[in-house]
Design a protein around this motif. Structure first.
Motif, mmCIF file in Angstrom:
data_model
loop_
_atom_site.group_PDB
_atom_site.id
_atom_site.type_symbol
_atom_site.label_atom_id
_atom_site.label_comp_id
_atom_site.label_asym_id
_atom_site.label_seq_id
_atom_site.Cartn_x
_atom_site.Cartn_y
_atom_site.Cartn_z
ATOM 1 N N TYR A 173 0.845 -1.201 0.000
ATOM 2 C CA TYR A 173 0.000 0.000 0.000
ATOM 3 C C TYR A 173 0.877 1.247 0.000
ATOM 4 C CZ TYR A 173 -4.364 -2.538 0.881
ATOM 5 O OH TYR A 173 -5.449 -3.363 0.761
ATOM 6 N N HIS A 174 0.335 2.336 -0.533
ATOM 7 C CA HIS A 174 1.063 3.582 -0.602
ATOM 8 C C HIS A 174 0.610 4.553 0.490
ATOM 9 C CE1 HIS A 174 1.999 2.003 -4.600
ATOM 10 N NE2 HIS A 174 3.002 2.861 -4.643
ATOM 11 N N GLU A 175 1.584 5.209 1.114
ATOM 12 C CA GLU A 175 1.294 6.313 2.022
ATOM 13 C C GLU A 175 0.999 7.543 1.171
ATOM 14 O OE1 GLU A 175 1.230 6.323 5.325
ATOM 15 O OE2 GLU A 175 2.013 4.315 5.776
ATOM 16 N N LEU A 176 -0.007 8.314 1.587
ATOM 17 C CA LEU A 176 -0.394 9.453 0.773
ATOM 18 C C LEU A 176 -0.943 10.591 1.625
ATOM 19 C CD1 LEU A 176 -3.772 9.397 0.638
ATOM 20 C CD2 LEU A 176 -3.309 7.460 -0.854
ATOM 21 N N GLN A 177 -1.071 11.720 0.981
ATOM 22 C CA GLN A 177 -1.821 12.854 1.513
ATOM 23 C C GLN A 177 -2.777 13.309 0.419
ATOM 24 O OE1 GLN A 177 1.371 15.656 2.627
ATOM 25 N NE2 GLN A 177 0.581 15.545 4.719
ATOM 26 N N THR A 178 -4.002 13.625 0.824
ATOM 27 C CA THR A 178 -4.971 14.111 -0.147
ATOM 28 C C THR A 178 -6.040 14.918 0.574
ATOM 29 O OG1 THR A 178 -6.341 13.489 -2.058
ATOM 30 C CG2 THR A 178 -6.529 12.117 -0.089
ATOM 31 N N LEU A 179 -6.793 15.670 -0.185
ATOM 32 C CA LEU A 179 -7.936 16.399 0.347
ATOM 33 C C LEU A 179 -9.162 15.954 -0.430
ATOM 34 C CD1 LEU A 179 -9.111 18.458 2.267
ATOM 35 C CD2 LEU A 179 -8.379 20.280 0.721
ATOM 36 N N PHE A 180 -10.043 15.234 0.249
ATOM 37 C CA PHE A 180 -11.278 14.749 -0.364
ATOM 38 C C PHE A 180 -12.329 15.848 -0.324
ATOM 39 C CE2 PHE A 180 -9.610 10.558 1.151
ATOM 40 C CZ PHE A 180 -9.625 9.877 -0.056
ATOM 41 N N GLN A 181 -12.800 16.261 -1.476
ATOM 42 C CA GLN A 181 -13.893 17.220 -1.579
ATOM 43 C C GLN A 181 -15.159 16.478 -1.989
ATOM 44 O OE1 GLN A 181 -14.530 21.172 -1.748
ATOM 45 N NE2 GLN A 181 -16.253 19.839 -1.245
ATOM 46 N N LEU A 182 -16.142 16.422 -1.100
ATOM 47 C CA LEU A 182 -17.410 15.798 -1.462
ATOM 48 C C LEU A 182 -18.209 16.720 -2.365
ATOM 49 C CD1 LEU A 182 -18.685 14.110 1.840
ATOM 50 C CD2 LEU A 182 -17.215 13.179 0.050
ATOM 51 N N LEU A 183 -19.028 16.125 -3.232
ATOM 52 C CA LEU A 183 -19.832 16.868 -4.191
ATOM 53 C C LEU A 183 -21.321 16.683 -3.921
ATOM 54 C CD1 LEU A 183 -17.858 15.996 -7.459
ATOM 55 C CD2 LEU A 183 -17.569 17.998 -5.981
ATOM 56 N N ASP A 184 -22.114 17.615 -4.434
ATOM 57 C CA ASP A 184 -23.572 17.527 -4.272
ATOM 58 C C ASP A 184 -24.216 16.770 -5.427
ATOM 59 O OD1 ASP A 184 -23.325 19.329 -6.361
ATOM 60 O OD2 ASP A 184 -24.354 20.973 -5.352
ATOM 61 N N ALA A 235 -20.706 20.304 -10.777
ATOM 62 C CA ALA A 235 -21.165 19.932 -9.439
ATOM 63 C C ALA A 235 -20.582 20.892 -8.414
ATOM 64 C CB ALA A 235 -20.747 18.499 -9.102
ATOM 65 N N GLY A 236 -21.318 21.086 -7.336
ATOM 66 C CA GLY A 236 -20.862 21.961 -6.269
ATOM 67 C C GLY A 236 -20.166 21.169 -5.174
ATOM 68 N N GLY A 237 -19.142 21.757 -4.594
ATOM 69 C CA GLY A 237 -18.496 21.138 -3.457
ATOM 70 C C GLY A 237 -19.301 21.363 -2.189
ATOM 71 N N VAL A 238 -19.337 20.371 -1.319
ATOM 72 C CA VAL A 238 -20.042 20.479 -0.038
ATOM 73 C C VAL A 238 -19.115 20.002 1.072
ATOM 74 C CG1 VAL A 238 -22.374 20.267 -0.971
ATOM 75 C CG2 VAL A 238 -21.112 18.200 -0.356
#
Length: 276
Positions: A27-38, A263-266
């Protein structure tokens, strides 16, 4: 037993993705920012007395033993509990929008409610992690900063943005990209403040664009509107806008043969709020 109900199974964007290392287990170590959508798929859940879980609706071409909706249901099912699940599929497969993971998380949340199992959100996230690295963020139903393999989550509140998402005519294999010898695996970890200052990118973007030329074309097409970026391992590319009219105007200017989504981010997926 509860009546039937429908839920949005939301899509997500990775606003950036840094691969910071590789673990001994592969598995890979990572950093990310999850943006949920509407925007996303629609799942409908209804109780039945058969003791079985059945899936109807749009055919996504995945065998039942690999289908994340049915796999999620099997982790919760008890002998006397049954459900009929119907899927209205809008999130394309292999697009980096998290469709399968979102479907799995929505199923866990919905069946926990439907069957009155009273499992905690933390317990459901643990179950979800066994189904896929992106499932826990959808169980939490919050836009979040992620580390580890994606399971260490910190909720983040972001300004409202709208996204124009381009869907190339290709299906990107996550396994192929993460196993590729040219993948960058040594990015230095950053802070959330550094992300807001622009110190971020998608470490998979150049490689995916090289292996899948359609993705490179999509990114180039969106670059005229702003900083275009790949989401996850692809295939979708996106660019952000501060308002929906701006995003819609950009969409209208795209070539007619382009498949696109606005789509809009929420910060919170309220469609699942009462089930969390």
């Amino acid at each position: 037993m509860s009546r039937s109900f429908s839920l949005l199974s939301p899509a997500k964007l990775n606003l950036f993705l840094h691969i910071t290392g590789r673990r001994p287990d592969g598995y890979h170590e990572l950093q990310t920012l999850f943006q949920l959508l509407d925007w996303g798929d629609i799942l409908t859940f209804a109780p039945n007395e058969s003791g079985e879980v059945t899936l109807a609706g749009d055919d996504i071409g995945i065998p039942n033993h690999d289908n994340l909706i049915l796999r999620a249901a099997s982790t919760l099912r008890r002998d006397t509990l049954g459900a009929t699940i119907s899927l209205q599929k809008r999130i394309p497969a292999g697009a980096g929008l998290g469709g399968g993971s979102s479907n799995a998380a929505t199923t866990l949340l919905a069946l926990n409610h439907l069957w009155r199992l009273n499992l905690t959100n933390e317990h459901l996230r643990e179950i979800g992690a066994g189904l896929g690295a992106d499932v826990p963020v959808f169980v939490g139903a919050r836009t979040a900063w992620a580390e580890g393999i994606g399971e260490i989550l910190s909720p983040v509140t972001l300004p409202r943005h709208w996204y124009l998402i381009l869907v190339p005519e290709c299906h990107v294999s996550t396994g192929q990209i993460f196993s590729h010898r040219q993948l960058t695996r040594n990015s230095k970890p950053i802070t959330l403040a550094a992300f807001f200052e622009g110190d971020s990118r998608n470490d998979c973007q150049n490689l995916v664009s090289e292996v899948y030329p359609e993705v490179g074309k999509a990114l180039k097409l969106l670059d005229k509107f702003g900083l275009a970026r790949l989401t996850g391992t692809g295939a979708c590319a996106f660019v952000s806008f501060v308002s929906e009219p701006e995003a819609r105007a950009a969409q209208a200017s795209l070539p007619k043969n382009c498949r696109s989504i606005v789509a809009g981010g929420v910060n919170e997926s309220r469609a699942m709020e009462h089930l969390v």
